[in-house]
Each structure stands twice: as structure tokens, then as C-alpha cells.
Design an enzyme around this catalytic site. Structure first.
Site, short mmCIF file in Angstrom:
data_model
loop_
_atom_site.label_atom_id
_atom_site.label_comp_id
_atom_site.label_asym_id
_atom_site.label_seq_id
_atom_site.Cartn_x
_atom_site.Cartn_y
_atom_site.Cartn_z
CG HIS A 157 13.80 0.04 -6.09
ND1 HIS A 157 14.35 -0.86 -6.97
CD2 HIS A 157 14.85 0.70 -5.54
CE1 HIS A 157 15.67 -0.76 -6.94
NE2 HIS A 157 16.00 0.18 -6.07
CG ASP A 374 4.35 -3.40 -8.88
OD1 ASP A 374 5.28 -3.00 -8.16
OD2 ASP A 374 4.10 -4.60 -9.07
O1 F6P Z 1 10.80 -2.62 -4.24
C1 F6P Z 1 10.26 -2.68 -3.04
C2 F6P Z 1 10.99 -3.44 -1.95
O2 F6P Z 1 10.72 -2.87 -0.73
C3 F6P Z 1 12.50 -3.52 -2.07
O3 F6P Z 1 13.18 -2.41 -1.53
C4 F6P Z 1 12.77 -4.78 -1.30
O4 F6P Z 1 13.99 -5.35 -1.62
C5 F6P Z 1 11.60 -5.67 -1.69
O5 F6P Z 1 10.53 -4.78 -1.93
C6 F6P Z 1 11.24 -6.74 -0.66
O6 F6P Z 1 10.73 -6.14 0.49
P1 F6P Z 1 11.25 -6.45 1.96
O7 F6P Z 1 12.71 -6.05 2.01
O8 F6P Z 1 10.39 -5.61 2.85
O9 F6P Z 1 11.08 -7.91 2.17
#
Ligand code: F6P
Length: 470
Positions: A157, A374
Site C-alpha cells: 500500500h 504517498d
Molecule cells: O497504508 C498504510 C497503512 O499502514 C495501512 O496498512 C494501515 O491500515 C494504515 O496505514 C494505518 O496505519 P496503522 O495501522 O499503523 O494505524
């Protein structure tokens, strides 16, 4: 039809109404409910216990949730450590913020092994295993070591860094070797795919074959490296376009939307919505707004900037630092320009429901999306989907967001160039209706054709179409 087994660090809760707002969670749920399958991952809790048992199983229709807690040590080394203090900054081109530690790397591999060992007994031979994001790069390798040969796909992602940056990671080969244990490796954009292919060619000494042309922006390669063969391809992720359109229309009557409009008193609104993360370019964005007020004083008292920034990864020092920096900056700009009846920056460390955000987006003259780096940035797409087609707002979008490739009718900016962002804000504030509509219609075509369901179907069909790896 094969079952789908989704693996991600976080798992959206099963209970209706408690689900994550994100479109990805919704799309995955929809796929799992319709074809049956498992969603496996961390349950969000930490345990004192270092020994974890089998995952908790929760059956909801044809969908099985399999989740487990992690010990404090595991979470610290795997999530706060290697995933979010090494890979996250590195994958966002922030070598200056990346820390390298053998201890957290070992914890990262150990937790991936632990997760794999807990999922393995639940797998059936013709399952499709779809693993998400940088937390879980070694997951397939761990399953393969246990003798499992199901089709396994990965989707990143985040951006994938240029090889010149990746090679700063001690043991970078093992991370790329781990990626090559998947049958299918998905990236957000062709630029990310090229970075990966260049690493395979020039660092790993592997072979890269171009696949016959896909649709623009979705090209792919077959790589041969580390004794394995994998398909790598760009799959630009998207949003639930129709749902966002509907939410924005419904939200027009919400009390909260009305309160926002009343509070603006006819002033133009610029909106930003991001996790509080240093990759999002928030200090530069605040400075660009300040530069707008400096260069075009007519906007003072006439334009408000609302930045929604829910805190994120709060145990990691760099996230604590960016939060302090933004508090100081917002305080400084507001102190400098505020009037008794107007505050320039509304800075909110909280999250809102998708419906509330849809209403906010529709009432904002400008969507300001200026990350320094991003993977895609779904806020950019959601902002566009929520506009009133008769009187749409303008998207000001960083060239460093994956979304800039598809949404090229936005005003594309370099977020490091504060003056240029301010100029583009002024251009957006004064843009004639005909130009706003033309840009909006061009971007809508893209996000209607490629919505989250299309994205997920193309990915799953591609994975399904590949033979078993071994
Ligand atoms: O896309 C990046 C990401 O790490 C996702 O995998 C995740 O759901 C989101 O950002 C939120 O991050 P976190 O799970 O660290 O709160």
C-alpha cells in the site's frame, strides 16, 4: 471457486457499525462475504504473555475472522520497530528518519513466522492467500518454509523506494528475496513497479521480462531472482466511488454539515484530511497556507483552512515530534493572522465518520492533498467523488502522491515549493466554473471506471489466473 484468505496487520471488526471507515476494509469484507474465506491478523491487543495460542475464531456467515494478540515485546519490535521505524520511513524516502536495528529486524521476522504458523493449520490446498502491506513482507516465505504451496499474492500500500534508497537497509536483499516468494507482487503505481524491477535487475542480478501491455498505468513484469519467479504489476487502488457520491449527497442535510456551513459564514474552505504522519507534508502545507495569506492578503478573513489529522502510531518518537511541530506551527500562524471573528487554521486531532467527511469535502472549495510521498492517497479520490457536479471544488495534489498519475486534471504541485503551492491555492480559489467542471469531469471518469471493486477483482483474478508456485 477458491476461498480467499486475506492477511493484514489490522483486521476490521466483524460487528456491523464498528467496521473501519476505510474503503479497502469494505471491499475486502465484500469479497470475503461473497466467496467465503478467512481474514487473519492482529486483533489490536497486547498481552503480557509471550506464548500465544491458536487464533481466536469468529464466524460471520461464510467469513471466518482469525485474529490474535501480540506480546508487548513482539509489538514493540515488529510494529513500532522494524515496520514503522525502519520500513515506513525508508519506503517514504525518509532515510534521515529510519533506524536500523538487528533486534527489531529479528522481531519482525519472528512475528511474521508466528503469524504464519498460526494461519497454516487453517489453510486448504486451493486457497488464494492475499497478504497486505509492509508489515508482512516475509509472510509467504514463512509459509513456504512450512511446505505450503498455495497461490500467494502481496499488495504494497506504500511506495516502493528507489534502489539507491533501499540499499541503505542492512539486509535489503532478504526483504526483496521475501517479496519474490509471492506469486504476485502488487504495487500502487508503475513508478513503484519500476523501482522494484530496477532493484531486481541491477542489485539482485535477476532477469526482468516485460509482460504484454495492460491498460495504461497497470503494466507488469515477470521477474526471475533468488531462484524464484514472480509476477509484479501495478494495481492503482481506488475508493468506493458510488458510495462516496451517495454519502456526500446525503450528508448535505446532516446537522454537522449545516454547522460547518454556518461556522464558515460564506467563507471559502480549504480542507486537508490525513493521519498525523510526517509523510503527509503537513508542516509544508501549513506554511503554504501562510504564504497564501502573505502573498494575497485579500484572503485574510475570507478563507479558512481545516486540517483533520487523527494521531497515529503514537508510541513512535518521530510521530510525537511531528505532532509537537504542527502544534507550534498552527499556533504561530493563528496567532499571527487570527481576528476576533476568524481563525485561519482549524487544526483537529480527531477522526470523523466517512459520512461527516463526505459532507465536509462537498463544502470545501479546495481539497489540499500534499504528501511528500504517498503510495496512492485515497483522500484525493474521495474529495473528487464528493463534489457537487454543478459547482465542484478544486483538488490541489502533490506530484508525489500515487494518485497524481491518474488524477492528472488536478492542480499538480511540488509540496516542497511553498510559494508554488500558495500560487496554486490562489489559482484554485479564483478558478472559473467552466474550468472546475472540466477538471472534475475528467477525474470522475477515472474513479468511476476504476473503483475499489474493479481494483480488487483485477487483483484477485490475476492471482487466480496464475498457476501454483511450486
Ligand atoms: O497504508 C498504510 C497503512 O499502514 C495501512 O496498512 C494501515 O491500515 C494504515 O496505514 C494505518 O496505519 P496503522 O495501522 O499503523 O494505524
Amino acid at each position: 471457486m477458491s476461498r480467499l484468505v486475506v492477511v493484514s496487520n489490522r483486521v476490521a471488526p466483524a460487528e456491523e457499525g464498528k467496521q473501519q471507515a476505510g474503503g479497502l476494509a469494505v471491499a475486502i469484507l465484500e469479497a470475503l462475504k461473497s466467496r467465503g474465506g478467512i481474514w487473519f491478523g492482529w486483533n489490536g491487543t497486547t498481552t503480557e504473555n509471550t506464548e500465544s495460542g491458536p487464533p481466536d475464531i469468529n464466524q460471520v456467515g461464510r467469513l471466518t475472522y482469525a485474529t490474535m494478540g501480540l506480546s508487548k515485546r513482539d509489538l514493540d519490535e515488529y510494529y513500532n520497530g522494524f515496520a514503522n521505524s525502519t520500513l515506513w520511513p525508508l519506503f517514504h524516502f525518509r532515510l534521515d528518519l529510519a533506524s536500523f536495528s538487528g533486534r527489531t529486524y529479528a522481531g519482525y521476522q519472528r512475528v511474521n513466522g508466528l503469524f504464519a504458523s498460526r494461519l497454516a493449520p487453517l489453510l486448504e490446498p486451493d486457497d488464494l492467500v492475499w497478504v497486505h502491506d509492509y508489515h508482512l513482507i516475509p509472510f509467504a516465505e514463512q509459509l513456504r518454509t512450512m511446505g505450503l504451496s498455495q497461490r500467494m499474492g502481496f499488495f504494497l500500500h506504500t511506495p516502493f523506494p528507489a534502489p539507491e534508497i533501499l540499499v541503505a537497509l542492512p539486509g535489503h536483499e532478504s526483504i526483496v528475496r521475501n517479496l519474490c516468494a509471492y506469486d504476485l507482487v502488487g504495487f500502487q503505481t508503475e513508478a513503484d513497479l519500476r523501482c522494484f524491477a530496477n532493484y531486481i535487475r541491477y542489485e539482485a542480478g535477476g532477469l526482468v521480462e516485460e509482460l504484454e501491455e495492460g491498460p495504461p498505468g497497470w503494466s507488469g513484469v515477470r521477474v526471475h531472482a533468488f531462484g524464484r519467479t514472480a509476477i509484479a504489476r501495478a494495481f492503482p487502488i481506488s475508493i468506493e466511488t458510488q458510495t462516496m457520491i451517495d454519502l456526500a449527497t446525503q450528508a448535505a442535510d446532516m446537522a454537522q454539515t449545516q454547522r460547518l456551513r454556518d461556522s464558515l459564514g460564506g467563507r471559502a474552505l480549504i480542507i486537508g484530511v490525513d493521519r498525523l504522519d510526517y509523510s503527509k507534508g503537513l508542516p509544508q502545507r501549513f506554511e503554504a497556507f501562510q504564504a497564501l495569506l502573505d502573498a494575497y492578503p485579500g484572503n485574510r478573513g475570507q478563507v479558512s483552512f481545516m486540517q483533520v489529522a487523527p494521531p497515529s502510531r503514537t508510541d513512535v518518537a518521530e510521530y510525537q515530534a511531528i505532532r509537537r511541530e504542527l502544534e507550534t506551527l498552527a499556533g504561530h500562524i493563528n496567532g499571527r493572522f487570527a481576528e476576533f471573528d476568524w481563525v485561519p487554521i482549524r487544526y483537529l486531532n480527531k477522526s470523523f465518520s466517512r459520512k461527516s467527511l463526505a459532507g465536509f469535502y462537498r463544502n470545501a472549495r479546495i481539497g489540499l492533498v500534499t504528501p511528500l510521498r504517498d503510495g496512492m492517497n485515497l483522500v484525493a479520490k474521495e474529495y473528487v467523488a464528493c463534489q457537487n457536479p454543478e459547482d465542484p471544488g478544486v483538488l490541489v495534489l502533490s506530484r508525489f502522491a500515487g494518485a497524481a498519475k491518474e488524477l492528472d486534471a488536478a492542480l499538480i504541485v511540488n509540496p516542497y515549493d511553498i510559494r508554488a503551492v500558495a500560487e496554486n491555492l490562489q489559482r484554485a480559489l479564483t478558478m472559473p466554473l467552466a474550468e472546475r467542471r472540466e477538471r472534475f469531469e475528467s477525474m470522475m471518469k477515472v474513479i468511476v471506471a476504476n473503483d475499489i471493486t474493479h481494483w480488487r477483482e483485477v487483483y484477485v483474478d490475476t492471482l487466480y489466473g496464475l498457476g501454483s508456485a511450486d
